[in-house]
Design an enzyme around this catalytic site. Structure first.
Site, PDB file in Angstrom:
ATOM      1  CG  LEU A 117     -28.531  12.089   6.815  1.00 25.30           C
ATOM      2  CD1 LEU A 117     -27.320  12.015   5.894  1.00 25.30           C
ATOM      3  CD2 LEU A 117     -28.114  12.057   8.267  1.00 25.30           C
ATOM      4  CB  SER A 167     -30.860  19.672   3.608  1.00 20.09           C
ATOM      5  OG  SER A 167     -29.890  18.665   3.398  1.00 20.09           O
ATOM      6  CB  CYS A 189     -38.298  20.816   2.630  1.00 17.50           C
ATOM      7  SG  CYS A 189     -37.193  20.765   1.203  1.00 17.50           S
ATOM      8  CD  GLN A 198     -38.816  14.626   1.833  1.00 12.09           C
ATOM      9  OE1 GLN A 198     -37.885  15.437   1.889  1.00 12.09           O
ATOM     10  NE2 GLN A 198     -38.753  13.548   1.066  1.00 12.09           N
ATOM     11  NE  ARG A 234     -30.229  20.202  -5.282  1.00  8.04           N
ATOM     12  CZ  ARG A 234     -31.131  20.898  -5.976  1.00  8.04           C
ATOM     13  NH1 ARG A 234     -32.389  20.947  -5.573  1.00  8.04           N
ATOM     14  NH2 ARG A 234     -30.797  21.527  -7.073  1.00  8.04           N
ATOM     15  CB  THR A 249     -34.497  22.350  -8.716  1.00  9.07           C
ATOM     16  OG1 THR A 249     -33.716  22.729  -7.586  1.00  9.07           O
ATOM     17  CG2 THR A 249     -34.478  20.828  -8.851  1.00  9.07           C
ATOM     18  CG  ASP A 275     -27.018  17.672  -3.565  1.00  2.00           C
ATOM     19  OD1 ASP A 275     -26.507  18.284  -2.607  1.00  2.00           O
ATOM     20  OD2 ASP A 275     -27.908  16.803  -3.417  1.00  2.00           O
ATOM     21  NE  ARG A 283     -28.324  17.982  -0.281  1.00  2.00           N
ATOM     22  CZ  ARG A 283     -29.520  17.418  -0.380  1.00  2.00           C
ATOM     23  NH1 ARG A 283     -30.364  17.467   0.656  1.00  2.00           N
ATOM     24  NH2 ARG A 283     -29.878  16.800  -1.491  1.00  2.00           N
ATOM     25  CB  THR A 308     -33.035   9.124   2.581  1.00  2.00           C
ATOM     26  OG1 THR A 308     -32.719  10.098   1.585  1.00  2.00           O
ATOM     27  CG2 THR A 308     -32.314   7.821   2.239  1.00  2.00           C
TER      28      THR A 308
END
Length: 213
Positions: free
Chosen positions: A60, A62, A77, A80, A103, A123, A135, A137, A158
Site C-alpha cells: 500500500l 501512499s 517515499c 520505497q 498521510r 512530522t 495520520d 489514512r 511495509t
C-alpha cells in the site's frame, strides 16, 4: 472484507511499461475501480503473476508528489516506491498506489507541515499543530481493491504496523509483514526517527543522539 463494506468492481485494465530514472524497466497492468468508498482515484499496479503464490506480495503506497515525482530527499517515499516495484515484480503481486498525499492531509497541508518542521517540529507534531491528525489514512478502499482483484490472503510489504492492522480488521488475511529497505539520507533521518517513535515503524536506525545537526 466485513459485510458493512460495499464491494468495489474493476473499471479498466490497461498495460503500462514503467521505466525508472536508474534504468529499471517493468511492465505492469494498471487497474482502476468503481465503487471505492472514499471516491478517490486509487490505482492498482499488477506486477508479475500474483497467482504464482498463495500469498502475493502487496504494498500500500501512499502518493507522495514531492518524493515519488520530484525526488525529494525529505522522505523515503521515492526509494520505497522504486524498491517495491522491483520486489513485487520478482515474486508476483500488487502495488496499490493510494491517493493519500501527506498521510492523508493533502499536498498543501503537507507543505504547511514542512514549514513547521523547518521551525523544529517533527512530522507528526507539525500535523497536530495544524489541527490535523498525525495520520489520516484509512485503508478501506485498499481492502476493496484487493477483494475486487480476488486477493484475500497476502504478504504485506511495509514497515508500518497500522497497515496490517487495518487490513486484518477489514477481513483480509495478512500472512506476514515484509519490511522494506531502510532508505536514509541526511535530510530524512529525523523524519524516519519520528516514524519509529510515534507510530512504531519497524526501521532499524542509529540512535538519535548520533545524528548531526
Amino acid at each position: 472484507m466485513t459485510t458493512s463494506t460495499p464491494a468495489a468492481a474493476v473499471r479498466t485494465r490497461v498495460r503500462i511499461p514503467l521505466r525508472f530514472p536508474d534504468g529499471f524497466e517493468v511492465a505492469t497492468e494498471a487497474i482502476t475501480f468503481h465503487g471505492l468508498v472514499d471516491g478517490a482515484e486509487h490505482v492498482a499496479l499488477v506486477l508479475g503473476d500474483p497467482t504464482a503464490t498463495p500469498t502475493p506480495l502487496v504494498r500500500l503506497h501512499s502518493e507522495c508528489l514531492t518524493g515519488d515525482v520530484f525526488g525529494s530527499a525529505r522522505c523515503d517515499c521515492g526509494p520505497q516506491l522504486r524498491e517495491a516495484t522491483e520486489r513485487i515484480a520478482a515474486t508476483g503481486g500488487v502495488l496499490l498506489y493510494l491517493r493519500q498525499e501527506g498521510r492523508g492531509i493533502g499536498l498543501y497541508n503537507k507543505l504547511d507541515a514542512y514549514a513547521l518542521q523547518d521551525a523544529g517540529l517533527d512530522t507528526y507534531e507539525a500535523n497536530l499543530a495544524l489541527g490535523l491528525p498525525e495520520d489520516a489514512r484509512d485503508y478501506t478502499a485498499a481492502a476493496q481493491m484487493l477483494s475486487a482483484l480476488g486477493i484475500a490472503e497476502l504478504d504485506l510489504l511495509t514497515n508500518n504496523p497500522d497497515k496490517a492492522q487495518q487490513l486484518r480488521a477489514l477481513g483480509l488475511s495478512v500472512s506476514r509483514s515484509v519490511p522494506t529497505g531502510v532508505h536514509t539520507n541526511p535530510s530524512n533521518l529525523r523524519y524516519l526517527h519520528a516514524k519509529v517513535q510515534h507510530t512504531h515503524h519497524t526501521i532499524d536506525l542509529a540512535p538519535v543522539a548520533s545524528l548531526v545537526g
